[in-house]
Design an enzyme around this catalytic site. Structure first.
Site, PDB file in Angstrom:
ATOM      1  N   GLU A   4       7.421  14.999   8.975  1.00 60.89           N
ATOM      2  CA  GLU A   4       6.532  13.950   8.492  1.00 60.89           C
ATOM      3  C   GLU A   4       5.369  13.772   9.454  1.00 60.89           C
ATOM      4  O   GLU A   4       4.222  13.632   9.037  1.00 60.89           O
ATOM      5  CB  GLU A   4       7.296  12.636   8.347  1.00 60.89           C
ATOM      6  CG  GLU A   4       6.437  11.469   7.884  1.00 60.89           C
ATOM      7  CD  GLU A   4       7.237  10.195   7.729  1.00 60.89           C
ATOM      8  OE1 GLU A   4       7.321   9.696   6.593  1.00 60.89           O
ATOM      9  OE2 GLU A   4       7.789   9.705   8.741  1.00 60.89           O
ATOM     10  N   GLU A  58       3.930   1.419   2.206  1.00 63.56           N
ATOM     11  CA  GLU A  58       4.881   0.310   2.022  1.00 63.56           C
ATOM     12  C   GLU A  58       4.624  -0.840   2.991  1.00 63.56           C
ATOM     13  O   GLU A  58       5.550  -1.456   3.528  1.00 63.56           O
ATOM     14  CB  GLU A  58       6.328   0.794   2.163  1.00 63.56           C
ATOM     15  CG  GLU A  58       6.955   1.178   0.861  1.00 63.56           C
ATOM     16  CD  GLU A  58       6.962   2.686   0.630  1.00 63.56           C
ATOM     17  OE1 GLU A  58       7.495   3.405   1.489  1.00 63.56           O
ATOM     18  OE2 GLU A  58       6.447   3.140  -0.399  1.00 63.56           O
ATOM     19  N   ASP A 113       0.831  -1.198   0.000  1.00 68.65           N
ATOM     20  CA  ASP A 113       0.000   0.000   0.000  1.00 68.65           C
ATOM     21  C   ASP A 113       0.873   1.258   0.000  1.00 68.65           C
ATOM     22  O   ASP A 113       2.102   1.178  -0.103  1.00 68.65           O
ATOM     23  CB  ASP A 113      -0.979  -0.021   1.178  1.00 68.65           C
ATOM     24  CG  ASP A 113      -0.300   0.077   2.541  1.00 68.65           C
ATOM     25  OD1 ASP A 113       0.920   0.365   2.616  1.00 68.65           O
ATOM     26  OD2 ASP A 113      -0.986  -0.142   3.565  1.00 68.65           O
TER      27      ASP A 113
END
Length: 366
Positions: free
Chosen positions: A319, A167, A164
């Site tokens: 992130e 990963e 997905d």
């Protein structure tokens, strides 16, 4: 004022970390992300198009084309293996195209799953968006060999289990991945008239598969057979367009994301996330804000934008942030294993720019 400053800083940072080859480094300060992904890079290029930085986006798509043509022999071998029935279902990383590359277009070996189709569909969608926003129609002709090869590859492989967008879960089939393929195929239907009927049929097959197998209880699934909620399911509507923002399936999926994954203005990936403790991802928060704008909830979208602005560090947007961890006991272990979390993440800056554009705050040429 802070938002305007971050817009300018985001464009500058993305340009600064675009390699001479045209590739965007995912995160220059994080060892494990010093590579280029077709998916992340395409969303970055899309943001740059929305900021009026069309040359930057064009250079990235040229890099994508070069990478795909460079690995043509591998792609053709994978297509033949699948179509001939010689693939035994066991080979993955060895047989199929990779998902991340060096800035020079070489495959990256490693422990992460590499057979991942979403990037290949996304880059086709992105090229079409680049043409729409920049008017650079000639890029379709220049990239024709890579576009045709990508379409052949996706046509052969779209229904195979693969990793997905995070990963993970390489043995499953994922609605978001299928939506990416759908979007790429549908986009090229408008540009490759000689293949239009073939591509229209393929896109319809993909969409019908998702609706029949990728939904349950009135909402979309994380993967076929897995009823978990994943924030990336937002992408089915924006930008992939497999369904409309107002589709009842999408509305109920967003309600589930709000209930399970939204805390304040920060969005988690999925409830079982343990990566760096399972923090909140600014890029996913921006995505929810994008959805809110299209759903007429601009005040809520503005709140999310302000929240993202407040999360910037000296090096840029991260992130993820650690204000609300789903698995706090895992955070220290990830620090020991892989170092500090990724900062800056170009994808975070890109989605901030997209949300700013949606809110009418981003001026072309920022």
């Amino acid at each position: 004022m802070a938002a305007k400053t971050l817009m300018a800083d985001s464009v500058r940072l993305i340009l600064q970390h675009q390699a001479a080859s045209g590739a965007y480094l995912a995160s220059p300060g994080f060892l494990h992300y010093q590579y280029a992904w077709l998916r992340d890079g395409t969303f970055t290029a899309y943001a740059m198009n929305r900021a009026g930085q069309h040359d930057s986006a064009s250079r990235f798509y040229e890099w994508c084309g070069d990478v795909i043509v460079r690995h043509e022999q591998k792609a053709r071998a994978a297509i033949l293996a699948v179509q001939s029935g010689k693939w035994d279902g066991k080979a993955g990383n060895e047989l199929f195209l990779h998902t991340r590359y060096t800035v020079d277009g070489k495959e990256v070996a490693g422990e992460w799953g590499s057979f991942q189709l979403d990037g290949y569909g996304t880059w086709l969608w992105g090229v079409s968006e680049h043409v729409r926003m920049s008017g650079e129609q000639a890029i379709i002709d220049r990239l024709a060999p890579a576009i045709e090869l990508t379409l052949d590859y996706l046509s052969a492989c779209w229904l195979l289990p693969n990793f997905d967008c995070w990963e993970e879960w390489g043995e499953r089939i994922h609605p978001v991945t299928l939506a990416a393929v759908f979007a790429g195929v549908k986009a090229m239907e408008r540009h490759l008239l000689e293949r239009a009927s073939e591509l229209a049929l393929l896109a319809d097959r993909i969409r019908q598969y998702v609706l029949e197998h990728g939904t349950a209880n009135g909402k979309f699934l994380k993967s076929v057979g897995n009823h978990a909620v994943d924030a990336s399911l937002l992408w089915l509507a924006l930008p992939y367009g497999l369904v409309e923002v107002t589709d009842p399936l999408m509305v109920k999926t967003v309600e589930a994301i709000e209930q399970e994954l939204l805390f304040g203005c920060g969005v988690h990936r999925y409830a079982a996330d343990t990566y760096y403790g399972g923090g909140q991802w600014p890029l996913l928060s921006a995505w929810l804000g994008w959805y809110y704008v299209r759903a007429g909830k601009t005040d809520r979208a503005q709140e999310i934008l302000d929240w993202i602005v407040a999360k910037q560090a000296a090096a840029g947007l991260p992130e993820q942030v650690q204000e609300h961890l789903l698995a706090p006991e895992q955070y220290a272990a990830w620090i020991e294993r892989a170092g500090q979390p990724a900062v800056p993440l170009l994808w975070s800056h890109a989605m901030f720019l997209v949300l700013a554009a949606e809110l009418g705050l981003l001026e072309s040429g920022t």
